[in-house]
Design an enzyme around this catalytic site. Structure first.
Site, PDB file in Angstrom:
ATOM      1  N   ASP A 147      -9.664  -3.935  -5.142  1.00 18.15           N
ATOM      2  CA  ASP A 147      -9.087  -2.843  -4.674  1.00 18.15           C
ATOM      3  C   ASP A 147      -9.329  -1.643  -5.584  1.00 18.15           C
ATOM      4  O   ASP A 147      -8.919  -1.700  -6.812  1.00 18.15           O
ATOM      5  CB  ASP A 147      -7.526  -3.249  -4.866  1.00 18.15           C
ATOM      6  CG  ASP A 147      -6.684  -2.054  -4.063  1.00 18.15           C
ATOM      7  OD1 ASP A 147      -7.425  -1.188  -3.706  1.00 18.15           O
ATOM      8  OD2 ASP A 147      -5.683  -2.475  -4.126  1.00 18.15           O
ATOM      9  N   SER A 152       0.766  -1.235  -0.002  1.00 15.17           N
ATOM     10  CA  SER A 152      -0.027  -0.065  -0.193  1.00 15.17           C
ATOM     11  C   SER A 152       0.864   1.232   0.019  1.00 15.17           C
ATOM     12  O   SER A 152       1.560   1.308  -0.827  1.00 15.17           O
ATOM     13  CB  SER A 152      -0.910  -0.032   1.036  1.00 15.17           C
ATOM     14  OG  SER A 152      -1.877   1.066   1.058  1.00 15.17           O
ATOM     15  N   HIS A 204      -8.033  -5.178  -0.847  1.00 16.36           N
ATOM     16  CA  HIS A 204      -6.813  -4.371  -0.531  1.00 16.36           C
ATOM     17  C   HIS A 204      -6.250  -4.906   0.904  1.00 16.36           C
ATOM     18  O   HIS A 204      -7.255  -5.159   1.757  1.00 16.36           O
ATOM     19  CB  HIS A 204      -7.053  -2.831  -0.392  1.00 16.36           C
ATOM     20  CG  HIS A 204      -5.694  -2.002  -0.110  1.00 16.36           C
ATOM     21  ND1 HIS A 204      -5.120  -1.751  -1.663  1.00 16.36           N
ATOM     22  CD2 HIS A 204      -5.277  -1.351   0.932  1.00 16.36           C
ATOM     23  CE1 HIS A 204      -3.955  -1.132  -0.804  1.00 16.36           C
ATOM     24  NE2 HIS A 204      -4.163  -0.882   0.334  1.00 16.36           N
TER      25      HIS A 204
END
Length: 320
Positions: free
Chosen positions: A268, A167, A298
């Site tokens: 995501d 991320s 995610h």
């Protein structure tokens, strides 16, 4: 359409979203005291846990820059092990290298690859805006390259270094790798980049951001807030650190950028930015690999019970 998520993970996400949303103040700051209620920390363990020993090392106490070292103990000491410099996620403003989910993940990586992991505790936004996080990460690479501290594993292979992140950590990993391309290290050699659902963005609203508005963890409102907290004052999301191949980006066609593997999840909202990242690396003549998991959300990599987790580990091992 939404992903099939086990109820325990769904409950965790609901709690995490609720608390982090409460922590994000309207003036752009974060309520750190409230966040500490759910950000459980794991201490280092010199007694191996699941075949991995951990210890913490300080690089610069003035900015609380330190890293956690993960050393597999079940491998033959005569066999050299690759090194992974790891950057945790959290939107640039949340969590730390010793936050339990990231500590657990790095322990699994060290054991299952196997490899030596250096998980970097960088400064957080909004108290410390971009480029502090990139500077912290790069300084740890230089520290490992220049220092001969006695506790560093003797079987660590400094010629097989990888930079990795998930991320926001994937964003940091990219920029640290880019800085490393222009630096002459004494011993260290970065040969690969492992990018787990990296956090990139831009002023444009992509199809996945619009169509996956109800996806777990990631919403446009949250990502917009985090970009504003992280980016330099007065910048928009087309800043070169967010939109790395956008209108203000740096040309990397002549840069010796490391081979890269990019992981993308079908649920995501950031996936269009991640795919663009992969495509632009290719266009720039760089070696890039795209791994897509249709049903992954995610942060899927944090949950070893999910089938995509084992697939990801195999892909990382094969890539390295």
């Amino acid at each position: 359409m939404s992903p099939k998520i086990p109820w325990k993970i769904r409950l965790l996400f609901t709690t995490l979203n609720f608390v982090t949303d409460l922590c994000r103040r309207s003036n752009g700051t974060i309520n750190r005291r409230l966040m500490s209620l759910i950000d459980f920390k794991s201490p280092p363990s010199e007694n191996p846990t699941n075949g991995v020993q951990t210890s913490d090392f300080t690089v610069d106490p003035s900015r609380n820059l330190w890293f956690r070292l993960y050393t597999p103990t079940t491998t033959n000491n005569s066999n050299s092990l690759p090194i992974i410099f790891y950057f945790h996620g959290g939107g640039f403003g949340f969590f730390a290298a010793n936050s339990k989910p990231f500590d657990d993940f790095c322990q699994r990586l060290a054991h299952e690859i196997p490899s030596i992991i250096i998980s970097i505790n960088y400064r957080l936004a909004p108290e410390h805006k971009c480029p502090c996080q990139y500077e912290d990460g790069f300084d740890v690479l230089k520290f490992i390259d220049e220092e001969n501290f006695k506790h560093f594993p003797q079987n660590a292979n400094l010629k097989e270094c990888f930079i990795a992140g998930d991320s926001a950590g994937g964003n940091i990993a990219h920029h640290v790798a880019l800085k490393a391309c222009g630096y002459k290290f004494l011993k260290l050699q970065v040969i690969g980049l492992i990018s787990l659902q990296p956090y990139f963005g831009g002023e444009e609203r992509t199809e996945s951001e619009t169509n996956l508005a109800g996806a777990p963890l990631i919403t446009v409102e949250r990502t917009d807030w985090m970009w504003k907290a992280f980016l330099p004052q007065g910048s928009n999301r087309d800043h070169a650190t967010a939109n790395v191949f956008g209108p203000n980006s740096v040309d990397i066609s002549m840069v010796n950028f490391p081979a890269t593997i990019v992981f993308v999840g079908g649920f995501d909202p950031l996936q269009d930015w991640q795919k663009k990242y992969y495509e632009e690396l290719h266009k720039a003549g760089k070696e890039a690999n795209l791994i897509e998991y249709e049903n992954a959300f995610h942060s899927f990599y944090a949950f070893p019970e999910l089938p995509e987790y084992s697939l990801m580990i195999k892909e990382v091992r094969d890539f390295m």
